[in-house]
Design a protein around this motif. Structure first.
Motif, PDB file in Angstrom:
ATOM      1  N   LYS A   1     -10.564 -24.312 -21.653  1.00  0.00           N
ATOM      2  CA  LYS A   1      -9.592 -24.017 -21.659  1.00  0.00           C
ATOM      3  C   LYS A   1      -8.943 -23.640 -22.953  1.00  0.00           C
ATOM      4  O   LYS A   1      -7.310 -23.309 -23.511  1.00  0.00           O
ATOM      5  N   VAL A   2      -9.363 -24.306 -24.057  1.00  0.00           N
ATOM      6  CA  VAL A   2      -9.195 -23.455 -25.373  1.00  0.00           C
ATOM      7  C   VAL A   2      -9.573 -22.971 -25.810  1.00  0.00           C
ATOM      8  O   VAL A   2      -8.699 -21.789 -26.490  1.00  0.00           O
ATOM      9  N   LEU A   3      -9.976 -21.587 -25.072  1.00  0.00           N
ATOM     10  CA  LEU A   3     -10.239 -20.305 -25.432  1.00  0.00           C
ATOM     11  C   LEU A   3      -9.284 -19.484 -24.715  1.00  0.00           C
ATOM     12  O   LEU A   3      -8.073 -18.632 -24.533  1.00  0.00           O
TER      13      LEU A   3
ATOM     14  N   CYS B   1      -5.875 -17.122 -26.372  1.00  0.00           N
ATOM     15  CA  CYS B   1      -6.242 -16.030 -25.583  1.00  0.00           C
ATOM     16  C   CYS B   1      -4.192 -15.829 -25.658  1.00  0.00           C
ATOM     17  O   CYS B   1      -3.615 -15.030 -25.717  1.00  0.00           O
ATOM     18  N   PHE B   2      -3.604 -16.823 -24.401  1.00  0.00           N
ATOM     19  CA  PHE B   2      -2.298 -16.814 -24.314  1.00  0.00           C
ATOM     20  C   PHE B   2      -0.953 -16.609 -26.021  1.00  0.00           C
ATOM     21  O   PHE B   2      -0.681 -16.252 -25.657  1.00  0.00           O
ATOM     22  N   VAL B   3      -1.566 -17.422 -26.696  1.00  0.00           N
ATOM     23  CA  VAL B   3      -0.683 -17.511 -27.930  1.00  0.00           C
ATOM     24  C   VAL B   3      -0.912 -16.174 -28.432  1.00  0.00           C
ATOM     25  O   VAL B   3      -0.362 -15.802 -29.226  1.00  0.00           O
ATOM     26  N   LEU B   4      -2.406 -15.438 -29.142  1.00  0.00           N
ATOM     27  CA  LEU B   4      -2.375 -14.445 -29.449  1.00  0.00           C
ATOM     28  C   LEU B   4      -1.913 -13.710 -28.589  1.00  0.00           C
ATOM     29  O   LEU B   4      -1.436 -12.166 -29.234  1.00  0.00           O
TER      30      LEU B   4
END
Length: 140
Positions: A6-8, A12-15
């Motif tokens: 979930k953190v990954l 990825c979404f924020v990046l």
């Protein structure tokens, strides 16, 4: 789904959003470095909004349309069009074709009271581009 996954996904979404914002800002900064001109036509006398097509394949039809308008004719429009404001500049991105009668432009405007600018990229007939905005007739 595990916590690490979930953190990954969130990272990825924020990046993805950050990269989109960066490249979008870079694109608009690059556009605004290009030459500004005003786009309107006066072939029939009064100042009229110039037509813009968003598909380069409609460019030949746009050129043919304006060549007839220049001759004083009232041709039929056989392509999808939009109009450009006469008093707002466009940015010249490049000239298309052997005779450069078609010009790739970008126009920015504030979208109906919205806080951010919207933009339109498309193609206009070269003879509709002018160095200065149109002179407005003052009414008493």
């Amino acid at each position: 789904m595990r916590f690490g996954t979930k953190v990954l996904i969130v990272i990825c979404f924020v990046l993805f959003l950050g990269c989109g914002y960066y490249f979008g800002s870079y694109y608009h900064q690059n556009v605004k470095r290009h030459k500004q001109m005003y786009c309107y036509e006066t072939f029939s006398g009064p100042i009229n909004s110039a037509l813009i097509v968003d598909d380069v394949s409609d460019g030949k039809e746009l050129i043919a349309y304006y060549k007839l308008v220049e001759q004083g004719k009232n041709p039929i429009i056989n392509f999808r069009i939009q109009g450009l404001p006469t008093d707002e500049p466009v940015y010249i991105m490049g000239y298309i074709g052997e005779d450069s009668s078609l010009v790739d432009v970008v126009n920015y405007w504030n979208g109906g009271g919205k806080s951010r600018q919207w933009y339109l990229r498309g193609y206009v007939y070269r003879a509709t581009l002018h160095e200065q905005p149109p002179r407005q007739i003052k009414s008493d």
